[in-house]
Design an enzyme around this catalytic site. Structure first.
Site, PDB file in Angstrom:
ATOM      1  N   TYR A  30       0.828  -1.202   0.000  1.00  0.00           N
ATOM      2  CA  TYR A  30       0.000   0.000   0.000  1.00  0.00           C
ATOM      3  C   TYR A  30       0.863   1.254   0.000  1.00  0.00           C
ATOM      4  O   TYR A  30       0.767   2.084   0.904  1.00  0.00           O
ATOM      5  CB  TYR A  30      -0.953  -0.019   1.202  1.00  0.00           C
ATOM      6  CG  TYR A  30      -1.994  -1.103   1.068  1.00  0.00           C
ATOM      7  CD1 TYR A  30      -3.178  -0.863   0.391  1.00  0.00           C
ATOM      8  CD2 TYR A  30      -1.777  -2.379   1.576  1.00  0.00           C
ATOM      9  CE1 TYR A  30      -4.117  -1.864   0.222  1.00  0.00           C
ATOM     10  CE2 TYR A  30      -2.711  -3.390   1.407  1.00  0.00           C
ATOM     11  CZ  TYR A  30      -3.883  -3.114   0.732  1.00  0.00           C
ATOM     12  OH  TYR A  30      -4.803  -4.103   0.562  1.00  0.00           O
ATOM     13  N   TYR A 158     -11.293  -8.556   6.961  1.00  0.00           N
ATOM     14  CA  TYR A 158     -10.169  -8.469   6.037  1.00  0.00           C
ATOM     15  C   TYR A 158      -9.774  -9.881   5.634  1.00  0.00           C
ATOM     16  O   TYR A 158      -9.503 -10.732   6.494  1.00  0.00           O
ATOM     17  CB  TYR A 158      -8.956  -7.742   6.640  1.00  0.00           C
ATOM     18  CG  TYR A 158      -7.816  -7.708   5.644  1.00  0.00           C
ATOM     19  CD1 TYR A 158      -7.816  -6.803   4.593  1.00  0.00           C
ATOM     20  CD2 TYR A 158      -6.781  -8.644   5.712  1.00  0.00           C
ATOM     21  CE1 TYR A 158      -6.813  -6.810   3.633  1.00  0.00           C
ATOM     22  CE2 TYR A 158      -5.771  -8.655   4.748  1.00  0.00           C
ATOM     23  CZ  TYR A 158      -5.785  -7.734   3.718  1.00  0.00           C
ATOM     24  OH  TYR A 158      -4.806  -7.750   2.768  1.00  0.00           O
ATOM     25  N   LYS A 288      -0.229 -16.860   7.580  1.00  0.00           N
ATOM     26  CA  LYS A 288       0.640 -16.051   8.432  1.00  0.00           C
ATOM     27  C   LYS A 288       1.550 -16.859   9.359  1.00  0.00           C
ATOM     28  O   LYS A 288       2.626 -17.269   8.966  1.00  0.00           O
ATOM     29  CB  LYS A 288      -0.198 -15.037   9.217  1.00  0.00           C
ATOM     30  CG  LYS A 288      -0.781 -13.952   8.314  1.00  0.00           C
ATOM     31  CD  LYS A 288      -1.242 -12.727   9.075  1.00  0.00           C
ATOM     32  CE  LYS A 288      -1.408 -11.510   8.201  1.00  0.00           C
ATOM     33  NZ  LYS A 288      -2.704 -11.360   7.543  1.00  0.00           N
TER      34      LYS A 288
HETATM   35  C1  LIG Z   1      -3.303 -11.410   6.228  1.00  0.00           C
HETATM   36  C2  LIG Z   1      -4.642 -11.991   6.072  1.00  0.00           C
HETATM   37  C3  LIG Z   1      -5.054 -12.536   4.837  1.00  0.00           C
HETATM   38  C4  LIG Z   1      -4.212 -12.467   3.581  1.00  0.00           C
HETATM   39  O1  LIG Z   1      -3.034 -13.175   3.694  1.00  0.00           O
HETATM   40  P1  LIG Z   1      -1.802 -12.855   2.692  1.00  0.00           P
HETATM   41  O2  LIG Z   1      -0.772 -13.871   3.048  1.00  0.00           O
HETATM   42  O3  LIG Z   1      -1.392 -11.438   3.020  1.00  0.00           O
HETATM   43  O4  LIG Z   1      -2.298 -12.980   1.303  1.00  0.00           O
HETATM   44  C5  LIG Z   1      -6.311 -13.133   4.784  1.00  0.00           C
HETATM   45  N1  LIG Z   1      -7.098 -13.202   5.870  1.00  0.00           N
HETATM   46  C6  LIG Z   1      -6.726 -12.691   7.074  1.00  0.00           C
HETATM   47  C7  LIG Z   1      -7.640 -12.829   8.243  1.00  0.00           C
HETATM   48  C8  LIG Z   1      -5.485 -12.067   7.210  1.00  0.00           C
HETATM   49  O5  LIG Z   1      -5.146 -11.541   8.379  1.00  0.00           O
END
Ligand SMILES: *Cc1c(COP(=O)(O)O)cnc(C)c1O
Length: 439
Positions: A30, A158, A288
């Site tokens: 971003y 998100y 993550k």
């Molecule tokens: C970070 C995140 C994503 C996306 O994961 P990326 O590895 O950045 O593509 C999807 N859902 C949630 C809840 C997240 O925190």
């Protein structure tokens, strides 16, 4: 031209070179090139500390966006990576398989609730979400209901930056408004009311039921981040909401997807946030933290019911297969990270982080400029009444020897679980100082 290709420039130091080349050539998340973002160059990271190229060290309050739960440069994880690199760093996953992938898949099935039994090893969180949404659509198509192809979700979510994932992010603060014209249309409910302990109100469940009663014929799946909504606002809600949601999904034939990419692997105090509710989704996404912050890896789990539905259906295969799926380096480090977590005192560590955060931060609720403070597990959030100047706040934190990155009105931390009490208190002191300075 000289400006965009500064080849002939002589740099007085390596630090200056990194900064200059970064500002000319490298996109950051971003970010813009006008003005450039001026990120801090990192030389190395060790334990809970990030060591900068300019010689300073910062205590990491972010765990590199929830990921580095064991800290950086961990000998066990390093070894898993090095060992696997001696065998093979990657092979294609079409037609071939390998021990790291099957061992990881079995482990994920063992530690997640039944009946999740099938694992798709994706290469990033957003892709795991794409796969989850595709699974749901394919499942209903296979059962002769191709009209069940729309997603439903709550506001303030998100789920990632790819197109289907963007469509289920918060339509206003989800950072993707610009694309609303090309995104699939999705049904949105209000976000669950805030408060882990706040009793849920009947109207919240009624709203779900009204949506399902009207639109169940076209809804394939309901996707939600259980208990903690992350990048869409760091909101924490009562797990009972998920029990009501599960019941209605069953009643109206809608698949339930839990996105635990942020909350998985202990962050909220339970191994998975779904455990707070005792509810199992039909599809679960993990990411993550899955590889301890080492490699890009994610997973989408589902049940035999969904996998059999897809396999007997129109396609009849799951229509997805990234080049780097099941990457052996990532799988092997993920196995090591999960073992390290489960063999260690993670619950006590997360509990102790939670107590310190609650003890120190909750008192800030009374400050006039603070809208709300919330803590759960190894997550501490201060919501201000006004937007925080991220660049200013970040440099204030850096001066205090701490790495935190606020967004919107939120100043928050989610440190590595191995953070010591004194390191955590330094993070908290910096958060408090910044709140005081923002008056
Ligand atoms: C970070 C995140 C994503 C996306 O994961 P990326 O590895 O950045 O593509 C999807 N859902 C949630 C809840 C997240 O925190």
């Amino acid at each position: 031209m000289t400006n965009s290709k500064p080849n002939a420039i002589h740099y007085s130091s390596n630090l200056e070179r990194i900064c200059a080349l970064d500002s000319h050539h490298v996109w950051h998340p971003y970010s813009s090139f006008t003005p450039p973002v001026a990120p801090l160059p990192v030389a190395r990271a060790e334990g809970v500390e990030i060591h900068l190229e300019d010689g300073r060290s910062l205590i990491d309050g972010m765990a590199s966006w929830w990921c580095a739960i064991h800290g950086y440069n961990h000998p066990v994880l390093n070894k898993a990576l090095a060992d696997q690199s001696q065998r093979m760093s990657h092979v294609m996953f079409g037609g071939l398989t390998h021990e790291p992938a099957v061992t990881l898949a079995k482990k994920l099935v063992d530690i997640t609730p039944e009946p999740l039994s099938k694992v798709f090893l994706a290469d990033s969180g957003s892709i795991a979400v794409e796969v989850a949404l595709k699974m749901a659509i394919q499942y209903w198509a296979s059962l002769g209901k191709p009209e069940k192809c729309r997603s439903a979700t709550v506001r303030n979510g998100y789920h990632g930056d790819t197109f289907a994932a963007m469509s289920v992010c918060d339509p206003v603060n989800g950072m993707h408004e610009l694309f609303s014209g090309v995104l699939p249309k999705v049904h949105f409910l209000p976000a669950p009311n805030p408060g882990f302990q706040e009793p849920i109100v009947a109207a919240e469940i009624t709203a779900i039921e009204e949506l399902f009663a009207r639109h169940h014929n076209e809804i394939s799946a309901f996707i939600i981040e259980p208990v903690v909504q992350g990048a869409g606002g760091m909101r924490i809600y009562n797990p009972q909401y998920l029990q009501g949601l599960r019941k209605l999904c069953d009643e109206y034939n809608i698949l339930l997807i839990f996105d635990e990419i942020a909350t998985g692997f202990g962050r909220t105090g339970k191994l998975f946030a779904a455990n707070h509710a005792g509810v199992t989704p039909d599809i679960l996404t993990l990411g993550k933290t899955i590889s301890g912050g080492y490699m890009s890896l994610a997973a989408t789990l589902t049940s035999d019911r969904v996998s059999e539905g897809i396999s007997q259906g129109v396609a009849p295969v799951l229509m997805h297969g990234p080049t780097f799926m099941g990457n052996p380096l990532a799988c092997n480090v993920a196995i090591a990270s999960i073992n390290l977590l489960l063999d260690g005192p993670w619950q006590a560590r997360v509990k102790s982080i939670e107590s310190t955060l609650s003890e120190e931060l909750l008192a800030l609720t009374t400050l006039p400029e603070v809208a709300d403070v919330r803590c759960l597990g190894a997550i501490g959030v201060i919501e201000m009444k006004h937007p925080v100047d991220m660049i200013k706040a970040q440099s204030a934190f850096t001066e205090l020897g701490v790495w935190l990155r606020p967004f919107g009105r939120l100043i928050y931390c989610m440190p590595p679980y191995i953070i010591s009490d004194s390191q955590l208190r330094q993070v908290i002191t910096a958060m408090k100082a910044t709140v005081a300075a923002l008056k």
